[in-house]
Scaffold this motif. Structure first.
Motif, PDB file in Angstrom:
ATOM      1  N   SER A  74       0.822  -1.214   0.000  1.00  0.00           N
ATOM      2  CA  SER A  74       0.000   0.000   0.000  1.00  0.00           C
ATOM      3  C   SER A  74       0.854   1.262   0.000  1.00  0.00           C
ATOM      4  O   SER A  74       0.499   2.253  -0.634  1.00  0.00           O
ATOM      5  N   HIS A  75       1.989   1.215   0.685  1.00  0.00           N
ATOM      6  CA  HIS A  75       2.866   2.392   0.685  1.00  0.00           C
ATOM      7  C   HIS A  75       3.596   2.568  -0.650  1.00  0.00           C
ATOM      8  O   HIS A  75       4.032   3.673  -0.973  1.00  0.00           O
ATOM      9  N   LEU A  76       3.742   1.519  -1.408  1.00  0.00           N
ATOM     10  CA  LEU A  76       4.294   1.645  -2.759  1.00  0.00           C
ATOM     11  C   LEU A  76       3.204   2.060  -3.757  1.00  0.00           C
ATOM     12  O   LEU A  76       3.451   2.848  -4.663  1.00  0.00           O
ATOM     13  N   GLY A  77       2.008   1.511  -3.584  1.00  0.00           N
ATOM     14  CA  GLY A  77       0.939   1.745  -4.545  1.00  0.00           C
ATOM     15  C   GLY A  77       0.300   3.116  -4.470  1.00  0.00           C
ATOM     16  O   GLY A  77      -0.042   3.700  -5.506  1.00  0.00           O
ATOM     17  N   ALA A  78       0.113   3.642  -3.279  1.00  0.00           N
ATOM     18  CA  ALA A  78      -0.587   4.925  -3.124  1.00  0.00           C
ATOM     19  C   ALA A  78       0.125   6.073  -3.842  1.00  0.00           C
ATOM     20  O   ALA A  78      -0.519   6.802  -4.613  1.00  0.00           O
ATOM     21  N   PRO A  79       1.429   6.278  -3.661  1.00  0.00           N
ATOM     22  CA  PRO A  79       2.081   7.365  -4.397  1.00  0.00           C
ATOM     23  C   PRO A  79       2.100   7.128  -5.914  1.00  0.00           C
ATOM     24  O   PRO A  79       1.958   8.077  -6.689  1.00  0.00           O
ATOM     25  N   LEU A  80       2.249   5.863  -6.327  1.00  0.00           N
ATOM     26  CA  LEU A  80       2.218   5.565  -7.759  1.00  0.00           C
ATOM     27  C   LEU A  80       0.845   5.839  -8.354  1.00  0.00           C
ATOM     28  O   LEU A  80       0.735   6.333  -9.485  1.00  0.00           O
ATOM     29  N   LEU A  81      -0.195   5.503  -7.605  1.00  0.00           N
ATOM     30  CA  LEU A  81      -1.550   5.771  -8.058  1.00  0.00           C
ATOM     31  C   LEU A  81      -1.779   7.271  -8.239  1.00  0.00           C
ATOM     32  O   LEU A  81      -2.291   7.712  -9.268  1.00  0.00           O
ATOM     33  N   LEU A  82      -1.370   8.046  -7.276  1.00  0.00           N
ATOM     34  CA  LEU A  82      -1.523   9.501  -7.359  1.00  0.00           C
ATOM     35  C   LEU A  82      -0.695  10.078  -8.502  1.00  0.00           C
ATOM     36  O   LEU A  82      -1.191  10.897  -9.285  1.00  0.00           O
ATOM     37  N   ALA A  83       0.557   9.650  -8.623  1.00  0.00           N
ATOM     38  CA  ALA A  83       1.431  10.173  -9.673  1.00  0.00           C
ATOM     39  C   ALA A  83       0.913   9.818 -11.060  1.00  0.00           C
ATOM     40  O   ALA A  83       0.921  10.661 -11.973  1.00  0.00           O
ATOM     41  N   SER A  84       0.438   8.591 -11.238  1.00  0.00           N
ATOM     42  CA  SER A  84      -0.069   8.210 -12.565  1.00  0.00           C
ATOM     43  C   SER A  84      -1.374   8.934 -12.895  1.00  0.00           C
ATOM     44  O   SER A  84      -1.619   9.284 -14.052  1.00  0.00           O
ATOM     45  N   PHE A  85      -2.199   9.187 -11.884  1.00  0.00           N
ATOM     46  CA  PHE A  85      -3.428   9.926 -12.138  1.00  0.00           C
ATOM     47  C   PHE A  85      -3.124  11.368 -12.527  1.00  0.00           C
ATOM     48  O   PHE A  85      -3.725  11.905 -13.469  1.00  0.00           O
ATOM     49  N   VAL A  86      -2.187  11.991 -11.840  1.00  0.00           N
ATOM     50  CA  VAL A  86      -1.838  13.381 -12.144  1.00  0.00           C
ATOM     51  C   VAL A  86      -1.153  13.486 -13.506  1.00  0.00           C
ATOM     52  O   VAL A  86      -1.426  14.402 -14.285  1.00  0.00           O
ATOM     53  N   ALA A  87      -0.300  12.539 -13.826  1.00  0.00           N
ATOM     54  CA  ALA A  87       0.469  12.606 -15.072  1.00  0.00           C
ATOM     55  C   ALA A  87      -0.375  12.266 -16.304  1.00  0.00           C
ATOM     56  O   ALA A  87      -0.255  12.939 -17.333  1.00  0.00           O
ATOM     57  N   TRP A  88      -1.215  11.229 -16.251  1.00  0.00           N
ATOM     58  CA  TRP A  88      -1.886  10.753 -17.453  1.00  0.00           C
ATOM     59  C   TRP A  88      -3.408  10.844 -17.418  1.00  0.00           C
ATOM     60  O   TRP A  88      -4.054  10.649 -18.438  1.00  0.00           O
ATOM     61  N   ARG A  89      -4.007  11.054 -16.306  1.00  0.00           N
ATOM     62  CA  ARG A  89      -5.466  11.119 -16.145  1.00  0.00           C
ATOM     63  C   ARG A  89      -6.185   9.934 -16.797  1.00  0.00           C
ATOM     64  O   ARG A  89      -7.105  10.113 -17.614  1.00  0.00           O
ATOM     65  N   PRO A  90      -5.790   8.686 -16.442  1.00  0.00           N
ATOM     66  CA  PRO A  90      -6.485   7.524 -17.020  1.00  0.00           C
ATOM     67  C   PRO A  90      -7.891   7.397 -16.436  1.00  0.00           C
ATOM     68  O   PRO A  90      -8.226   8.012 -15.426  1.00  0.00           O
ATOM     69  N   LEU A  96      -8.254   1.065 -11.748  1.00  0.00           N
ATOM     70  CA  LEU A  96      -8.705  -0.054 -10.935  1.00  0.00           C
ATOM     71  C   LEU A  96      -8.078  -1.365 -11.399  1.00  0.00           C
ATOM     72  O   LEU A  96      -7.573  -2.149 -10.589  1.00  0.00           O
ATOM     73  N   LEU A  97      -8.097  -1.600 -12.690  1.00  0.00           N
ATOM     74  CA  LEU A  97      -7.510  -2.836 -13.220  1.00  0.00           C
ATOM     75  C   LEU A  97      -5.996  -2.876 -13.036  1.00  0.00           C
ATOM     76  O   LEU A  97      -5.450  -3.883 -12.573  1.00  0.00           O
ATOM     77  N   ALA A  98      -5.326  -1.807 -13.406  1.00  0.00           N
ATOM     78  CA  ALA A  98      -3.863  -1.801 -13.342  1.00  0.00           C
ATOM     79  C   ALA A  98      -3.362  -1.937 -11.907  1.00  0.00           C
ATOM     80  O   ALA A  98      -2.497  -2.774 -11.623  1.00  0.00           O
ATOM     81  N   PHE A  99      -3.909  -1.147 -11.007  1.00  0.00           N
ATOM     82  CA  PHE A  99      -3.418  -1.196  -9.634  1.00  0.00           C
ATOM     83  C   PHE A  99      -3.973  -2.387  -8.865  1.00  0.00           C
ATOM     84  O   PHE A  99      -3.326  -2.883  -7.950  1.00  0.00           O
ATOM     85  N   GLY A 100      -5.136  -2.866  -9.230  1.00  0.00           N
ATOM     86  CA  GLY A 100      -5.658  -4.083  -8.610  1.00  0.00           C
ATOM     87  C   GLY A 100      -4.803  -5.290  -8.938  1.00  0.00           C
ATOM     88  O   GLY A 100      -4.383  -6.036  -8.048  1.00  0.00           O
ATOM     89  N   ILE A 101      -4.537  -5.472 -10.225  1.00  0.00           N
ATOM     90  CA  ILE A 101      -3.700  -6.596 -10.652  1.00  0.00           C
ATOM     91  C   ILE A 101      -2.274  -6.431 -10.139  1.00  0.00           C
ATOM     92  O   ILE A 101      -1.656  -7.391  -9.657  1.00  0.00           O
ATOM     93  N   GLY A 102      -1.756  -5.219 -10.211  1.00  0.00           N
ATOM     94  CA  GLY A 102      -0.394  -4.971  -9.732  1.00  0.00           C
ATOM     95  C   GLY A 102      -0.233  -5.256  -8.251  1.00  0.00           C
ATOM     96  O   GLY A 102       0.759  -5.862  -7.826  1.00  0.00           O
TER      97      GLY A 102
END
Length: 138
Positions: A74-90, A96-102
């Motif tokens: 969770s400590h690895l995923g949360a910052p990556l989730l925020l950074a990817s949302f800010v950078a690419w706006r998927p 949900l799929l990418a971070f769920g599977i990851g």
């Protein structure tokens, strides 16, 4: 006389380096000899090391590895989730799929490593029956 000297009996003086034991067990090897496998299946710990016959059934990892795995993922995923949302706006579904599977894949990969580390720590610190007192009389 130091605290460590007063707590150890003469037959328990042989040193068990914690770092080496944890590293060996994290790699799935016996913390004592580093040769035999400690897991008989994905997370099932073997009763004894096939190489040196060290008893491994004493381990009590319980829920510790799962909690630590969740904490790390969770400590690895949360910052990556925020950074990817800010950078690419998927889209939400893509996130949900990418971070769920990851997170599932990362958790399944880390869990045996962390459980092995817990077993190595217990062995090195002589916790839960991993001491030589029962062997000293034999």
């Amino acid at each position: 006389m130091s605290y460590g000297d007063s707590m150890m009996s003469p037959d328990d003086q042989d040193e068990r380096p914690t770092g080496i034991a944890m590293r060996r067990a994290a790699l799935g090897r016996c913390p004592a000899c580093g040769q035999g496998r400690i897991f008989s299946s994905y997370l099932k710990v073997a009763d004894h090391c096939p190489s040196c016959n060290e008893a491994l059934h004493h381990q009590r990892a319980d829920d510790g590895p799962a909690y630590l795995t969740i904490l790390i993922v969770s400590h690895l995923g949360a910052p990556l989730l925020l950074a990817s949302f800010v950078a690419w706006r998927p889209s939400a579904m893509t996130l949900l799929l990418a971070f769920g599977i990851g997170s599932i894949v990362l958790s399944l990969a880390m869990l045996p490593v962390i459980k092995g580390g817990f077993i190595g720590l217990q062995w090195a610190r002589r916790m839960h029956g991993f001491d030589n007192r029962s062997k000293a009389g034999a």
